[in-house]
Scaffold this motif. Structure first.
Motif, PDB file in Angstrom:
ATOM      1  N   THR A 186       0.775  -1.079  -0.079  1.00 45.65           N
ATOM      2  CA  THR A 186       0.071  -0.178  -0.123  1.00 45.65           C
ATOM      3  C   THR A 186       0.777   1.067   0.091  1.00 45.65           C
ATOM      4  O   THR A 186       1.810   1.364   0.622  1.00 45.65           O
ATOM      5  CB  THR A 186      -1.116   0.167   1.109  1.00 45.65           C
ATOM      6  N   SER A 233      -6.172  -7.148  -5.812  1.00 46.46           N
ATOM      7  CA  SER A 233      -6.627  -6.336  -6.991  1.00 46.46           C
ATOM      8  C   SER A 233      -7.001  -5.112  -6.349  1.00 46.46           C
ATOM      9  O   SER A 233      -7.067  -4.092  -7.132  1.00 46.46           O
ATOM     10  CB  SER A 233      -7.909  -6.952  -7.776  1.00 46.46           C
ATOM     11  N   ASN A 234      -7.159  -4.962  -5.064  1.00 46.51           N
ATOM     12  CA  ASN A 234      -7.619  -3.486  -4.410  1.00 46.51           C
ATOM     13  C   ASN A 234      -6.588  -3.044  -3.541  1.00 46.51           C
ATOM     14  O   ASN A 234      -6.759  -2.023  -2.851  1.00 46.51           O
ATOM     15  CB  ASN A 234      -8.885  -3.973  -3.785  1.00 46.51           C
ATOM     16  N   ASN A 258      -2.235   4.227  -7.429  1.00 52.61           N
ATOM     17  CA  ASN A 258      -3.221   3.619  -6.584  1.00 52.61           C
ATOM     18  C   ASN A 258      -3.076   3.482  -5.027  1.00 52.61           C
ATOM     19  O   ASN A 258      -2.971   2.852  -4.480  1.00 52.61           O
ATOM     20  CB  ASN A 258      -3.578   2.086  -7.057  1.00 52.61           C
ATOM     21  N   ARG A 260      -3.558   4.089  -1.380  1.00 50.15           N
ATOM     22  CA  ARG A 260      -4.521   3.205  -0.485  1.00 50.15           C
ATOM     23  C   ARG A 260      -4.435   3.381   1.120  1.00 50.15           C
ATOM     24  O   ARG A 260      -3.231   3.153   1.666  1.00 50.15           O
ATOM     25  CB  ARG A 260      -4.811   1.594  -0.545  1.00 50.15           C
ATOM     26  N   ASP A 264      -9.580   2.383   2.966  1.00 48.97           N
ATOM     27  CA  ASP A 264      -9.789   2.083   1.578  1.00 48.97           C
ATOM     28  C   ASP A 264      -9.737   0.653   1.400  1.00 48.97           C
ATOM     29  O   ASP A 264     -10.539   0.178   0.632  1.00 48.97           O
ATOM     30  CB  ASP A 264      -8.858   2.986   0.726  1.00 48.97           C
ATOM     31  N   VAL A 265      -8.802   0.083   1.585  1.00 45.70           N
ATOM     32  CA  VAL A 265      -8.396  -1.273   1.268  1.00 45.70           C
ATOM     33  C   VAL A 265      -9.734  -2.287   1.818  1.00 45.70           C
ATOM     34  O   VAL A 265     -10.205  -2.975   1.207  1.00 45.70           O
ATOM     35  CB  VAL A 265      -7.034  -1.815   1.942  1.00 45.70           C
ATOM     36  N   LEU A 268     -12.857  -1.556  -0.039  1.00 45.07           N
ATOM     37  CA  LEU A 268     -12.777  -2.261  -1.589  1.00 45.07           C
ATOM     38  C   LEU A 268     -12.891  -3.678  -1.567  1.00 45.07           C
ATOM     39  O   LEU A 268     -13.624  -4.372  -2.393  1.00 45.07           O
ATOM     40  CB  LEU A 268     -11.808  -1.776  -2.320  1.00 45.07           C
ATOM     41  N   VAL A 269     -12.160  -4.430  -0.646  1.00 43.59           N
ATOM     42  CA  VAL A 269     -12.214  -5.940  -0.553  1.00 43.59           C
ATOM     43  C   VAL A 269     -13.412  -6.007  -0.444  1.00 43.59           C
ATOM     44  O   VAL A 269     -14.275  -7.159  -0.729  1.00 43.59           O
ATOM     45  CB  VAL A 269     -11.096  -6.333   0.491  1.00 43.59           C
ATOM     46  N   ASP A 272     -16.056  -6.283  -3.117  1.00 44.38           N
ATOM     47  CA  ASP A 272     -15.698  -7.452  -4.237  1.00 44.38           C
ATOM     48  C   ASP A 272     -16.403  -8.819  -3.436  1.00 44.38           C
ATOM     49  O   ASP A 272     -17.242  -9.247  -4.141  1.00 44.38           O
ATOM     50  CB  ASP A 272     -14.142  -7.898  -4.103  1.00 44.38           C
TER      51      ASP A 272
END
Length: 314
Positions: A186, A233-234, A258, A260, A264-265, A268-269, A272
């Motif tokens: 990150t 991917s995140n 990108n 993070r 944020d991580v 975003l995970v 998904d």
């Protein structure tokens, strides 16, 4: 010239005498039976023992297992750390611990592949062997997967810590859970925003635990790959075992593009995992080992899609 000092040869007592010297004694009289059928069986004692027990069993059992994957290597042998358990009612004093390891050995001799299909059969058979209405098995293991550099395409092995658990209940059926902990890179958005150039980055640990639909089919979907892709991917960038200079340039530039936070991580995970139909509940944690601070940064989120569905029906 220095002369080597010669020591006299020791006259040692024989082995039996040595054992006696260090406390061994002769066997005493044998008054209790040696045949199993004549031995007392305390575990099977029936009485009112006050409370039902949620869990009784054995843990930290290490054993070789086979793991399959849709990523290379598609089949690998690794070490599983097992926990076996069941409940018992208050009328039973205890369980027969040897039955857990007997079951493990029986499956190992047939070729023990750790997946949901096998563990469903395992837990149902275990409940029958224990003469109980439920049984649960959990196994943790390191899972290896091939990762290639983005430019040079040189391969190496990455790994993640994985676990899978199955609980069988004669009335409620099967409960399926899985978890994966993966490493990511990150880059700090704040550092990027305030600095004239550059930004600090760190290694992040993403841990994901999910509950799955009872009919989840691993023949169609590799849950390990699903969770790994959700984490990587995140991230700002993926971790690689082999990087040449062109690879490193690509990875560091990708991380810069990108940024993070840990917040944020996990969000975003979560998005998904929310979109995976077979996932009914999840918990995600991210821990960043900060490179310019003395502390780690942490964030987590828990979400139960079943509660959401219940609310929408109401």
């Amino acid at each position: 010239m220095n002369k080597t000092k010669t020591l006299p040869k020791k006259q040692l007592p024989n082995k039996a005498q040595r054992h006696k010297l260090f406390g061994s004694v002769e066997p005493g009289p044998r008054t209790k039976p040696s045949e199993k059928s004549k031995m007392a069986d305390l575990q099977n004692t029936q009485n009112d023992f006050l409370f039902d027990l949620d869990t009784v069993g054995i843990a930290d059992v290490k054993h070789p297992i086979t793991v399959t994957s849709k990523l290379v290597p598609t089949t690998q042998t690794t070490i599983g750390t097992f926990k076996f358990s069941s409940s018992i009612d208050k009328l039973s004093k205890g369980t027969n611990m040897s039955r857990f390891t007997e079951q493990l050995q029986a499956y190992y001799q047939q070729g023990f592949t750790v997946d949901f299909k096998t563990l469903k059969t395992f837990t149902k058979d275990l409940a029958k062997r224990l003469k109980q209405d439920d049984a649960e098995v959990e196994v943790k293991f390191p899972w290896f997967f091939e990762r290639r550099g983005p430019y040079a395409d040189l391969a190496g092995m990455n790994h993640a810590d994985a676990s899978i658990s199955v609980k069988y209940d004669a009335d409620e059926g099967f409960t399926l859970n899985a978890s994966l902990s993966a490493l990511i890179t990150t880059l700090c958005p704040c550092s990027k925003e305030i600095s004239e150039y550059s930004a600090h980055n760190q290694r992040g640990h993403v841990s994901m635990s999910v509950s799955l639909e009872e009919d989840f089919d691993e023949d169609d979907t590799d849950w390990k790959e699903l969770l790994l892709e959700a984490a990587e991917s995140n991230a700002s960038a993926r971790i690689h075992p082999v990087l040449k200079r062109p690879d490193e340039k690509m990875v560091t530039e990708q991380a810069y593009e990108n940024p993070r936070f840990v917040e944020d991580v996990v969000r975003l995970v979560a998005a998904d995992l929310y979109e995976i139909p077979a996932v009914t509940k999840f918990k995600i944690e991210c821990r960043n080992e900060e490179s310019i601070h003395m502390h780690d940064a942490i964030a987590s989120v828990t979400y139960d899609k079943r509660q959401e569905e219940g609310e929408s029906r109401g």
